[in-house]
Scaffold this active site. Structure first.
Site, PDB file in Angstrom:
ATOM      1  CE1 TYR A  81      -1.890   3.309  13.004  1.00  0.00           C
ATOM      2  CE2 TYR A  81       0.061   2.056  13.611  1.00  0.00           C
ATOM      3  CZ  TYR A  81      -0.645   2.793  12.678  1.00  0.00           C
ATOM      4  OH  TYR A  81      -0.122   3.005  11.428  1.00  0.00           O
TER       5      TYR A  81
ATOM      6  CG  HIS B  57      -1.111   8.907   3.409  1.00  0.00           C
ATOM      7  ND1 HIS B  57      -1.267   7.565   3.653  1.00  0.00           N
ATOM      8  CD2 HIS B  57      -0.662   9.437   4.570  1.00  0.00           C
ATOM      9  CE1 HIS B  57      -0.918   7.284   4.913  1.00  0.00           C
ATOM     10  NE2 HIS B  57      -0.543   8.411   5.488  1.00  0.00           N
TER      11      HIS B  57
ATOM     12  CG  ASN C  52      -5.071   3.220   8.718  1.00  0.00           C
ATOM     13  OD1 ASN C  52      -5.165   2.224   8.001  1.00  0.00           O
ATOM     14  ND2 ASN C  52      -4.547   4.365   8.305  1.00  0.00           N
TER      15      ASN C  52
ATOM     16  CD  GLU D  24      -4.673   7.435   9.895  1.00  0.00           C
ATOM     17  OE1 GLU D  24      -4.146   8.507  10.247  1.00  0.00           O
ATOM     18  OE2 GLU D  24      -4.351   6.347  10.359  1.00  0.00           O
TER      19      GLU D  24
ATOM     20  CD  GLU E 200      -1.499   3.769   8.244  1.00  0.00           C
ATOM     21  OE1 GLU E 200      -1.275   4.160   9.417  1.00  0.00           O
ATOM     22  OE2 GLU E 200      -1.589   4.532   7.269  1.00  0.00           O
TER      23      GLU E 200
ATOM     24  NE  ARG F 288      -3.290   2.431   2.798  1.00  0.00           N
ATOM     25  CZ  ARG F 288      -3.132   3.281   3.815  1.00  0.00           C
ATOM     26  NH1 ARG F 288      -2.404   2.938   4.865  1.00  0.00           N
ATOM     27  NH2 ARG F 288      -3.701   4.457   3.802  1.00  0.00           N
TER      28      ARG F 288
HETATM   29  C1  PNW Z   1      -1.302   7.085  10.688  1.00  0.00           C
HETATM   30  N1  PNW Z   1      -3.506   8.639  16.554  1.00  0.00           N
HETATM   31  O1  PNW Z   1      -1.392   8.240  11.471  1.00  0.00           O
HETATM   32  C2  PNW Z   1      -0.927   7.563   9.297  1.00  0.00           C
HETATM   33  O2  PNW Z   1      -1.786   7.082   8.299  1.00  0.00           O
HETATM   34  C3  PNW Z   1       0.489   7.266   8.927  1.00  0.00           C
HETATM   35  O3  PNW Z   1       0.901   8.150   7.920  1.00  0.00           O
HETATM   36  C4  PNW Z   1       1.343   7.339  10.156  1.00  0.00           C
HETATM   37  O4  PNW Z   1       2.707   7.312   9.890  1.00  0.00           O
HETATM   38  C5  PNW Z   1       0.929   6.174  11.034  1.00  0.00           C
HETATM   39  O5  PNW Z   1      -0.459   6.163  11.283  1.00  0.00           O
HETATM   40  C6  PNW Z   1       1.650   6.159  12.360  1.00  0.00           C
HETATM   41  O6  PNW Z   1       1.375   7.341  13.045  1.00  0.00           O
HETATM   42  C7  PNW Z   1      -1.922   8.245  12.740  1.00  0.00           C
HETATM   43  O7  PNW Z   1      -3.251   9.663  17.205  1.00  0.00           O
HETATM   44  C8  PNW Z   1      -1.591   9.324  13.525  1.00  0.00           C
HETATM   45  O8  PNW Z   1      -4.239   7.753  17.031  1.00  0.00           O
HETATM   46  C9  PNW Z   1      -2.120   9.448  14.784  1.00  0.00           C
HETATM   47  C10 PNW Z   1      -3.000   8.493  15.261  1.00  0.00           C
HETATM   48  C11 PNW Z   1      -3.341   7.406  14.481  1.00  0.00           C
HETATM   49  C12 PNW Z   1      -2.788   7.286  13.220  1.00  0.00           C
END
Ligand code: PNW
Length: 481
Positions: free
Chosen positions: A316, A129, A314, A174, A383, A84
């Site tokens: 995390y 992006h 995405n 996002e 992601e 991707r």
């Molecule tokens: C994503 N949060 O960003 C982006 O799609 C990527 O470009 C980035 O490098 C990756 O995740 C890691 O950060 C995020 O605050 C930024 O929860 C912040 C958050 C989640 C995703």
């Protein structure tokens, strides 16, 4: 050391897609080469270097513009199904408009796609992006309605240029992050602080632009190209702080405010009720004549509804939530409009990113919530990954993170019947982590940013991910199901 749950012992289906990801501004470099135009990140970080840790920027970063063959070789080595990546709008259209096409930029992406196909790797292409051409920001950016047609023209061009060889398109990465941080809180490019209005206007135009691109594909390209067009949305899992009814409602409300904001119009039609109600009530109390949340007409509701062939997710982290206790009605921003407060539990293991906690139990709950809320959309995790500070090759924390989250995903497929067809590690190579510069490292491969060569070196997680992909198992004694 954290105590990890047992890994799922069921095989992933043979057609489950395993992949990895990057984005243009974070890896390409060559910010002004071969006719590329300036984008909002170039402008922001050139004029305001303090915006990032150490003044880092994407001028050179991983130099993938010149090293894409090496990158594809790494992707090949991983043995993943898909890669991707995103298209830099200003590399294709230096001033953002389709009246001036930069052939060298087009050729770069054609070369990248050809190289992927030659290595039997499926390209998953993100059209946007976060790197808006600066000229379009000067014309008003995402909060201005003109952007809808500019984006639609750009998307049509991308379909026509690359659509023979691209079967998975993602319109946006996002929008919650770039609308909230870019036009609300001002912590991402273009750094505008208009909390409570800017993020809603941005989102409104993103949704219309997304829908327009989907309709263009549907009418002009799908009959011959036969691909799929989705969108990538991000969210945490929001865990009720207690099992009280109030906290459970707070969890649902928060998910509506961060995820339903985009998913509800696309998968169900219109904004979530709780958003319409809260924002209207708080706007009027603040003295506005109408809600700060823009309205869709009935025609627009129908036009946006049903415009995703798949959901890209995405995710995390998880957070705890409860109803917000003390807030002045004048407090501005979607955070306050939600009337929910959220925080991380101190006991949860952390990554380098201040927002990254290791809560693999949350992903199954999130997938189940999405299934129930949106009638089980076809979903790919676009992601998921783990950051450290040093880019260590012995990246056991990253290995644990990936194994545990994959296990949660497999549990969700197995126990809840969630329709997940793929998983994508963020990220292939250590790269420019936005405001955290080169200090938060998510790569499967380390990049030496001190060498002109930007030497890439496999971390231990590469071997583990290769093994998962080869065996389709998280444990040795895994079984068919
Ligand atoms: C994503 N949060 O960003 C982006 O799609 C990527 O470009 C980035 O490098 C990756 O995740 C890691 O950060 C995020 O605050 C930024 O929860 C912040 C958050 C989640 C995703």
């Amino acid at each position: 050391a954290p105590c990890y749950a047992t890994l799922n012992n069921k095989k992933f289906p043979d057609d489950f897609m395993f992949g990895t990801a990057t984005s243009s501004y974070q890896v390409e470099g060559a910010w002004n080469e071969d006719g590329k135009g300036e984008n909002i990140w170039d402008r922001l970080l050139h004029t305001n270097p303090n915006f990032t840790v150490n003044g880092d920027n994407g001028d050179i970063t991983c130099n993938s513009y010149h090293k894409y063959k090496e990158d594809v070789a790494l992707v090949k080595e991983l043995n993943v199904t898909h890669y991707r990546f995103s298209l830099a709008w200003a590399r294709i259209l230096p001033n953002g408009h389709v009246d001036q096409i930069n052939e060298a930029g087009v050729q770069y992406y054609k070369n990248l796609i050809t190289e992927l196909r030659a290595n039997n790797i499926e390209p998953l292409v993100t059209i946007y992006h976060w790197d808006l051409p600066q000229t379009l920001q000067d014309e008003g950016g995402w909060p201005s309605s003109d952007i809808v047609d500019r984006y639609a023209d750009y998307a049509r061009l991308c379909f026509s240029l690359f659509g023979e060889d691209v079967k998975y398109w993602m319109t946006f990465n996002e929008p919650k992050e770039f609308c909230l941080q870019g036009y609300g809180e001002g912590t991402n490019a273009p750094g505008i602080k208009e909390s409570g209005t800017g993020e809603y206007l941005c989102a409104h135009h993103v949704l219309k632009a997304h829908a327009k691109a989907w309709h263009i594909y549907e009418e002009e390209f799908r009959p011959t190209q036969n691909g799929q067009v989705g969108i990538v949305l991000d969210t945490n899992w929001y865990e009720p702080a207690t099992d009280s009814a109030e906290d459970e409602i707070a969890s649902d409300t928060k998910l509506q405010f961060v995820f339903g904001w985009y998913a509800h119009p696309i998968f169900k039609g219109d904004y979530p009720e709780v958003m319409k109600n809260n924002i209207q009530r708080r706007s009027l109390a603040q003295g506005y004549a109408v809600s700060r949340l823009p309205e869709f007409t009935p025609e627009e509701i129908e036009y946006v509804k049903g415009t995703a062939d798949f959901l890209g997710l995405n995710t995390y982290s998880s957070m705890l939530v409860q109803p917000r206790k003390y807030t002045d009605v004048s407090a501005m921003g979607s955070e306050y409009d939600s009337e929910v407060e959220e925080w991380y539990d101190d006991s949860w293991p952390k990554g380098a990113s201040p927002w990254l906690v290791v809560t693999p139990w949350g992903i199954q709950k999130l997938l189940r919530w999405i299934k129930n809320e949106y009638n089980n959309p076809r979903t790919i995790i676009t992601e998921n990954g783990y950051s450290d500070y040093d880019g260590t090759l012995d990246d056991v924390d990253r290995i644990n993170y990936i194994q545990q989250y994959l296990s949660g995903i497999r549990d969700a497929m197995d126990e809840d019947g969630v329709n997940v067809f793929g998983y994508t590690v963020w990220t292939l190579i250590d790269n420019l982590e936005w405001v955290f510069g080169f200090t938060n490292k998510f790569g499967l491969y380390n990049v030496d940013f001190n060498s002109p060569n930007r030497t890439r070196t496999a971390k231990k997680s590469v071997g583990v991910y290769q093994n998962i992909i080869r065996t389709r198992c998280l444990v040795d004694d895994c079984i068919d199901s």
